[in-house]
Design a protein around this motif. Sequence first.
Motif, PDB file in Angstrom:
ATOM      1  N   ARG A   2      28.925  49.734  41.433  1.00  0.00           N
ATOM      2  CA  ARG A   2      30.368  48.575  41.428  1.00  0.00           C
ATOM      3  C   ARG A   2      31.317  48.872  43.017  1.00  0.00           C
ATOM      4  O   ARG A   2      32.107  48.209  42.736  1.00  0.00           O
TER       5      ARG A   2
ATOM      6  N   SER B 231      32.897  45.154  33.760  1.00  0.00           N
ATOM      7  CA  SER B 231      34.008  45.924  33.195  1.00  0.00           C
ATOM      8  C   SER B 231      33.446  46.822  32.495  1.00  0.00           C
ATOM      9  O   SER B 231      31.732  46.591  32.589  1.00  0.00           O
ATOM     10  N   ASP B 232      34.208  47.501  31.308  1.00  0.00           N
ATOM     11  CA  ASP B 232      33.098  48.468  30.756  1.00  0.00           C
ATOM     12  C   ASP B 232      32.286  48.187  29.080  1.00  0.00           C
ATOM     13  O   ASP B 232      31.095  47.981  28.578  1.00  0.00           O
ATOM     14  N   GLU B 233      33.016  46.578  28.255  1.00  0.00           N
ATOM     15  CA  GLU B 233      32.451  46.455  28.034  1.00  0.00           C
ATOM     16  C   GLU B 233      31.418  45.642  28.122  1.00  0.00           C
ATOM     17  O   GLU B 233      30.205  45.049  26.702  1.00  0.00           O
TER      18      GLU B 233
ATOM     19  N   ASP C  77      26.918  51.894  38.045  1.00  0.00           N
ATOM     20  CA  ASP C  77      27.635  53.221  38.083  1.00  0.00           C
ATOM     21  C   ASP C  77      26.281  53.971  39.097  1.00  0.00           C
ATOM     22  O   ASP C  77      26.602  54.626  39.463  1.00  0.00           O
TER      23      ASP C  77
END
Length: 213
Positions: free
Chosen positions: A58, A87-89, A96
Amino acid sequence: MAAYRKLPSGLWRAEVFKQGVRKSSTFATKAAAVGWATQVEAEIMARKRGQVVNRPLRSVLERYALEVSPSKKNERWEQTRIKFLCSDEYGLPFVDKPADDVAPEDVQAWIRHRLRGVSGATIDRDLNLLSAVFTAAVEWGNANSNPVSGAKRPPPAKPRDRLIAWREIKGVLRALGWKRQAPVTLQQEAGFAFLMALHTAMRASEACKSRKL
């Protein structure tokens, strides 16, 4: 050695010169400038020792968007896609992980997952960007290799051979308000460009740049 100076705009500029390597960047606060310079100096020394500085993918993606993308013609597209990949979604499931720990198997699993919802061409464009990011990560001392090169890419899409029908052409021209006269509105200009492309096989950029002689 790092030097810091406050610019008339209120931003802080950090300049690093170490082991013959010179880098500089601008930040909103002095703390951010100091943090960046400290990281850059650590990476320079690690590269000299042949070591890898572990940074999450990231972080590498964000650095690429900040330092490399602005030099590209498709800057906005790259930065938008990097936000998507982080993005998380919808982002990369391994975003990460330390960049050096990402393996071709991680990339391959992501490709299989993405193929369920998008075309191979879309994935291939993202892979080109991701490959460029990992190439930069190797240069920055954050990875030893590019895992994208070891992954199998989606098969190329079958070429399209469909021709637009005349009723479809008339529908487009009607929607654009095209008439057999000099265009007045931007929509009518688009109609003329559309017809020009059909008759000459010009690309959109070529049609937009054309001028009456």
